[in-house]
Design a protein around this motif. Sequence first.
Motif, short mmCIF file in Angstrom:
data_model
loop_
_atom_site.label_atom_id
_atom_site.label_comp_id
_atom_site.label_asym_id
_atom_site.label_seq_id
_atom_site.Cartn_x
_atom_site.Cartn_y
_atom_site.Cartn_z
N GLY A 218 -13.09 -1.35 -2.93
CA GLY A 218 -12.78 -2.32 -2.11
C GLY A 218 -12.26 -3.42 -2.84
O GLY A 218 -11.76 -3.49 -3.87
N CYS A 219 -12.25 -4.75 -2.07
CA CYS A 219 -11.38 -5.57 -2.16
C CYS A 219 -11.95 -6.93 -3.09
O CYS A 219 -12.93 -6.50 -3.88
CB CYS A 219 -11.19 -6.43 -0.88
SG CYS A 219 -11.18 -5.08 0.60
N CYS B 70 -2.84 -6.56 3.21
CA CYS B 70 -3.48 -7.28 2.22
C CYS B 70 -2.30 -8.43 1.62
O CYS B 70 -2.54 -8.77 0.49
CB CYS B 70 -4.08 -6.50 1.16
SG CYS B 70 -5.35 -5.33 1.82
N HIS C 273 0.86 -1.35 0.16
CA HIS C 273 0.01 0.09 -0.10
C HIS C 273 0.48 1.18 0.06
O HIS C 273 0.28 2.25 -0.31
CB HIS C 273 -0.94 -0.02 1.28
CG HIS C 273 -2.14 -1.02 0.79
ND1 HIS C 273 -2.15 -2.16 0.96
CD2 HIS C 273 -3.19 -0.47 0.59
CE1 HIS C 273 -3.20 -2.79 0.59
NE2 HIS C 273 -4.06 -1.78 0.29
N CYS D 264 -2.86 -2.11 -3.90
CA CYS D 264 -2.74 -0.68 -3.79
C CYS D 264 -1.48 0.08 -4.11
O CYS D 264 -1.53 1.28 -4.48
CB CYS D 264 -3.65 -0.02 -2.56
SG CYS D 264 -5.53 -0.31 -2.77
N CYS E 231 -6.71 2.50 -1.80
CA CYS E 231 -7.91 2.42 -0.81
C CYS E 231 -7.84 3.97 -0.04
O CYS E 231 -8.96 4.42 0.26
CB CYS E 231 -7.58 1.39 0.24
SG CYS E 231 -6.81 -0.10 -0.18
N CYS F 129 -9.01 -2.58 -5.31
CA CYS F 129 -9.12 -3.79 -6.12
C CYS F 129 -10.36 -3.71 -7.11
O CYS F 129 -10.21 -4.19 -8.22
CB CYS F 129 -9.05 -4.94 -5.11
SG CYS F 129 -7.38 -5.30 -4.39
FE1 XCC Z 1 -6.65 -4.44 0.11
FE2 XCC Z 1 -5.78 -1.93 -0.72
FE3 XCC Z 1 -9.00 -4.41 -0.23
FE4 XCC Z 1 -7.36 -4.39 -2.36
S1 XCC Z 1 -9.19 -3.04 -1.74
S2 XCC Z 1 -7.99 -6.06 -0.87
S3 XCC Z 1 -7.84 -3.59 1.33
S4 XCC Z 1 -5.68 -3.84 -1.61
NI1 XCC Z 1 -8.67 -1.09 -1.00
#
Ligand code: XCC
Length: 626
Positions: free
Chosen positions: A441-442, A336, A262, A298, A513, A472
């Motif tokens: 979201g995920c 994640c 992230h 992310c 995110c 995602c």
């Molecule tokens: Fe994680 Fe952000 Fe979800 Fe994907 S969407 S699985 S939180 S990487 Ni934010």
Amino acid sequence: MLKDAEKRTVTEDGRLMLEKAEKDRIETVWDRYAAQTPQCGYCEMGLSCRICNMGPCRIDPFGEGPRQGVCGADADIIVARNLGRMVAAGAAAHSDHGRDLVEVLAAVAEGKAPGYGIADPDKLKRVAAEYGIETEGKPPHAVAGALADAMMGDFGSRRKELSMVRRAPAKRRELWRKTGIMPRGIDRETSEMMHRTHMGVDNGWQSLLLHALRNALSDGWGGSMIATEVSDILFGTPKPSANTVNVGVLKADQVNIIVHGHNPVVSEMLLQACQSPDIIDLAKAKGAAGINLAGLCCTGNELLMRHGIPMAGNHLMTELVIATGAVDMMLVDYQCIMPSLGKTASCYHTLMISTSDKARFPGMTHREFHPENARDLARDLVKEAVENFGRRGRVYIPVEPVPSLGGFSVEAILGALGGTPDPLLDAVKDGRIRGAAGVVGCNNPKIKHDYGHITLTRQLIENDILVLDTGCAAIANAKAGFKVAEAAEYAGPGLKAVCSALGIPPVLHMGSCVDNVRILLLASALADSLGCDISDLPVAGSAPEWYSEKAVSIGAYFVASGVYTVLGPMPPITGSMNVVKLLTEGLNDVVGAGFAVEPDPEKAGILIRRHIESKRKQLGLDARSV
Ligand code: XCC
Ligand code: SF4
């Protein structure tokens, strides 16, 4: 086996890679999910508690067994406490990520972060001015230092209100004050949630849930907002740029390096190293055609938004990307990142590197990044990846990448509209665009991979609803081909006309995110232009495949900001009908918005369209029946 793969994902690269993983005997998240089912019914309903050591306790929802934990907590209290702790964890994750960026900003100000700099000095000035910092005649580094210090103040409890809540419409802020959910300090609200949910503190399920909203607001208008704004200041505010997505972005003839997680602090340095002429020469000397940096999840979105770096996949693709055998090195920061990845990589030549002082993983080598060493360490690691290229076995890259457009920051969207939201508002007012929806979201193995995102998004744009996406979900929609100007063809006639006139796709990639705050800010700009509150707008949010605690916090701050939000997978709350009712109905009277849960994306689309049309009607605009 083909049948199984088709049940698990709607994506072509996902299906082909699942078959490859099966052949290679790689265990995936879907296999482990199957091994866990049926999952614990008490936990699914939120009715188990292990907050203290008189427990663990569980409530029998059907009558025969205990109705209270050892301490006397009933179903309502246990469900509300558990949900509150999910929000706290999600808010903490986003906000701690934000703090890491502020620390880099402070290090840049002190000249202790070689390689990092201020990429957007105008934004630095604008944000500093919001914090009341004098910027005239001051060098950027001095302003950066003062801003970092002021932002650190937002994390504690020196303030009555967070600094950036001033960006919310006045009516919204007044409502937050009146209902007692104005966030005061970022860490304070999370810390207070942990306190309240300790045994014997807050046993009012309503007051717990209200604090959960305040805690979530400290994320949306605090920690996440700081993360996004400081990332823009340090690395540049995104502008629309082309990129490519799916497993096909890996290159058989190049050194492939993947960044996953992230925080852009590590990945930005990796990018610099990958672009160094001497390291590219080294790669060529080793027989590679070049160095190919690509993203996952992310941290990938951060690079995609700012630099058009290709995106290999989203959450459920992370193991499958390794199974190509083409990844020479994967670097992870945090959040994640499945702890299974090291094991997956051990079946291939892939070097796995963890980089954050607070995130370790089995089967990975730990090489810690700090602002002081990041530039040099990134160079060393890229060289090691280059060395590893020669150790590859056979690679399998079964698809061609899909083109996509990213980089839609609020600044870029307003820029495309000529500096004001008015052209967008005019299109909403005359009905060409019915409204806007966030699809965020995920992935979650409980929902067929990417099916929720793509199905919902397609229905929304077909019905003239502009889609803003992040995380995602944004990767799923890009892979589906919704993010090129030609995708206007998929849209209804009104949205199509607007997109064609502006040369934009009907689905706008707004980032990672933490960048969900960009959606909040766009909604605030629209509300301010109309002189109304966010809850009056024909907008909605959705998380069709969410899994993470961060998504719970995002959903809660969307709702607390006035955005009706539809969740795909059911959160663990069905053990308390009081909690369910408050979240889905009662909150409307408190914050002017509520949650809905609908795992079927076709039905979720209908809920969102109905909501948008009803808001149009309340605003006196033409409304369709859905
Ligand atoms: Fe994680 Fe952000 Fe979800 Fe994907 S969407 S699985 S939180 S990487 Ni934010
Ligand atoms: Fe059981 Fe109460 Fe302790 Fe929870 S807090 S584990 S319900 S005794």
